[in-house]
Design a protein around this motif. Structure first.
Motif, mmCIF file in Angstrom:
data_model
loop_
_atom_site.group_PDB
_atom_site.id
_atom_site.type_symbol
_atom_site.label_atom_id
_atom_site.label_comp_id
_atom_site.label_asym_id
_atom_site.label_seq_id
_atom_site.Cartn_x
_atom_site.Cartn_y
_atom_site.Cartn_z
ATOM 1 N N LEU A 179 2.788 -1.058 4.560
ATOM 2 C CA LEU A 179 1.900 0.101 4.634
ATOM 3 C C LEU A 179 2.630 1.430 4.713
ATOM 4 N N ASP A 180 2.399 2.276 3.719
ATOM 5 C CA ASP A 180 2.928 3.643 3.725
ATOM 6 C C ASP A 180 2.141 4.471 4.749
ATOM 7 N N TRP A 181 2.721 5.591 5.182
ATOM 8 C CA TRP A 181 2.034 6.445 6.158
ATOM 9 C C TRP A 181 1.236 7.536 5.439
ATOM 10 N N ASN A 182 1.953 8.366 4.693
ATOM 11 C CA ASN A 182 1.311 9.499 4.017
ATOM 12 C C ASN A 182 0.754 9.096 2.664
ATOM 13 N N MET A 183 -0.572 9.132 2.578
ATOM 14 C CA MET A 183 -1.230 8.819 1.304
ATOM 15 C C MET A 183 -2.495 9.659 1.201
ATOM 16 N N PRO A 184 -2.913 10.022 0.007
ATOM 17 C CA PRO A 184 -4.182 10.729 -0.161
ATOM 18 C C PRO A 184 -5.350 9.792 0.163
ATOM 19 N N VAL A 194 0.846 -1.186 0.000
ATOM 20 C CA VAL A 194 0.000 0.000 0.000
ATOM 21 C C VAL A 194 0.882 1.237 0.000
ATOM 22 N N ASP A 195 0.924 1.939 -1.113
ATOM 23 C CA ASP A 195 1.765 3.140 -1.212
ATOM 24 C C ASP A 195 1.244 3.982 -2.367
ATOM 25 N N ASP A 196 1.229 5.312 -2.158
ATOM 26 C CA ASP A 196 0.742 6.166 -3.246
ATOM 27 C C ASP A 196 1.818 6.370 -4.318
ATOM 28 N N SER A 197 3.030 5.975 -4.026
ATOM 29 C CA SER A 197 4.084 6.099 -5.034
ATOM 30 C C SER A 197 4.182 4.822 -5.862
HETATM 31 MG MG LIG Z 1 3.425 8.255 0.515
#
Ligand SMILES: [Mg+2]
Ligand SMILES: C[S@@+](CC[C@H](N)C(=O)[O-])C[C@H]1O[C@@H](n2cnc3c(N)ncnc32)[C@H](O)[C@@H]1O
Lengths: 283, 121
Positions: B51-56, B7-10
């Motif tokens: 799991l990423d922390w910062n995501m939209p 899970v990552d927005d990148s």
């Molecule tokens: Mg991120």
């Protein structure tokens, strides 16, 4: 590539024998290529064009300083927190059993060939977590032939990559502080449980007194069989009868010494036999 | 074969993680935010989540809370994987129920080690 010279066989041999004389480590033929890679930063630092030039400087230099550095960079210091962690858990159980046999006694543990300290620090964490099982915190002596490794171990400072190898995050936050520069440093309360010292297994007398447990993991892999035998004898002299020796996952005493036998109670560990009555101990 | 949900927005991070995880013989799935991840977990829960922390849309922390509330019969192991490397963040993640924590940038050994610690590798 311009200016890149393959080291001569003679130069490689001299470097190899320097390492073996100082530490007992033999360079296996299939690892010889590593010499060049490992020496590169040192060549650059001293403005030397090749391994042969380094050997020339080694022969000419009066102080042993350069030779010390060469030996240091050639040593394999690969390690991690909680390496073969199950064995460390067993070891702590064995220590608890020893404490029950001798209540009030202070146990002594030696981590020989401790590299940059992850092994004794892991042990110190486990022992601290079972503090109530011990009359006094067991004494931990940790040693290595490499002064650089010991200095790093004593500082207890690890890069972000090192700190994440083998160390569960809960233990990391309990026992380490972030420096802010991406490094992590072991808390004084952990480091003070360990006495670090430089010690060469092939040349120096063992630390004084008898140990209950000795770890010598992944240190003798590249020793000759004869040298392993010699070091096992030394270790047998440094451990009390009934004490336990812990080797690396792929290592054994079998065929090399009569002073240790596989432990029945603790798999993967070896019991020191009373030299005065070896047969009685086996039976 | 164990399954891992990345899970990552990148997209780049997902690709790097996927590559490493596949060499570790994981069946890899991807989600670009916490919402997508939650849907994926409710449909078919993986063994472990990176799991990423910062995501939209939904952050890692919000996802973790929602995952807890969802009360899956077998909660997947959760390994945070983030550039938030400060002690306060790490403690907060542990308190929220994360099993492990990977500080970016990471390499294969780090990931393998952490997955071993949570018992899936
Ligand atoms: Mg991120
Ligand atoms: C591969 S590391 C193993 C570290 C740790 N025991 C472990 O298992 O993770 C081997 C260490 O043994 C040290 N060593 C090599 N020869 C030695 C010798 N003759 N005496 C003491 N230490 C030695 C090296 O400097 C290195 O730090």
């Amino acid at each position: 590539m311009i200016g890149r010279e393959t080291p001569s066989a003679g130069a490689m041999q001299l470097i190899g024998s320097l390492l073996e004389q100082r530490t007992g480590q033999q360079i296996a033929a299939n690892r010889a290529w590593r010499i060049e890679t490992a020496l590169k930063p040192l060549l650059r630092e001293h403005g030397l064009a090749s391994v042969d030039a380094l050997v020339g400087r080694l022969i000419a230099s009066r102080t042993g300083e350069l030779a010390d550095k060469v030996v240091d960079v050639l040593l394999n210091q690969e390690t991690s927190f909680f390496r073969d962690g199950a064995v460390l858990e067993h070891l702590v159980q064995a220590a608890q059993a020893m404490q029950e046999e001798g209540p009030g006694r202070r146990l002594r543990i030696w981590s020989a060939g401790c590299s940059t300290g992850q092994e004794p620090l892991s042990l110190a964490m486990l022992l601290a977590e079972r503090a109530d099982a011990f009359a006094m915190p067991p004494e931990i002596v940790a040693s290595d032939v490499s002064p650089a490794a010991i200095a790093r171990a004593r500082a207890g400072r690890y890069s972000q990559f090192e700190i994440q190898r083998g160390l569960p995050v809960r233990r990391m936050v309990q026992w380490f502080d972030a420096t802010g520069a991406g490094e992590w440093v072991a808390k004084p309360d952990l480091v003070r449980r360990i006495q670090f010292r430089r010690h060469n297994l092939t040349a120096d007398a063992p630390p004084p007194g008898r140990f209950d447990i000795i770890l010598c993991r992944n240190v003798m892999l590249y020793f000759s069989p004869a040298l392993r035998r010699q070091v096992f004898d030394e270790l047998a002299g440094a451990i009390r009868p009934g004490g336990l020796l812990v080797l690396g996952a792929g290592e054994t005493v079998i065929g090399l010494t009569e002073r240790f036998i596989p432990s029945q109670a603790f798999r993967g560990m070896y019991v020191a036999i009373d030299a005065a009555a070896p047969l009685a101990a086996i039976a | 074969m164990k399954t891992c949900l990345v899970v990552d927005d990148s997209k780049v991070i997902r690709k790097v993680a996927r590559h490493i995880l596949e060499t570790l013989e994981f069946d890899v799935r991807e989600a670009a935010d916490g919402r997508e991840a939650l849907d994926a977990c409710l449909a078919d829960a993986p063994d472990v989540i990176l799991l990423d922390w910062n995501m939209p849309v939904m952050s890692g922390m919000d996802f973790l809370r929602a995952l807890k509330e969802a009360g899956l019969p077998q909660r997947p192991k959760v390994v945070f994987c983030t550039t938030e490397n400060g002690m306060a963040y790490i403690r907060a993640a542990i308190e929220a129920g994360a099993d492990e924590y990977v500080m970016k940038p990471f390499d294969r050994e780090t990931l393998e080690s952490k997955l071993q610690i949570v018992g899936v590798a």
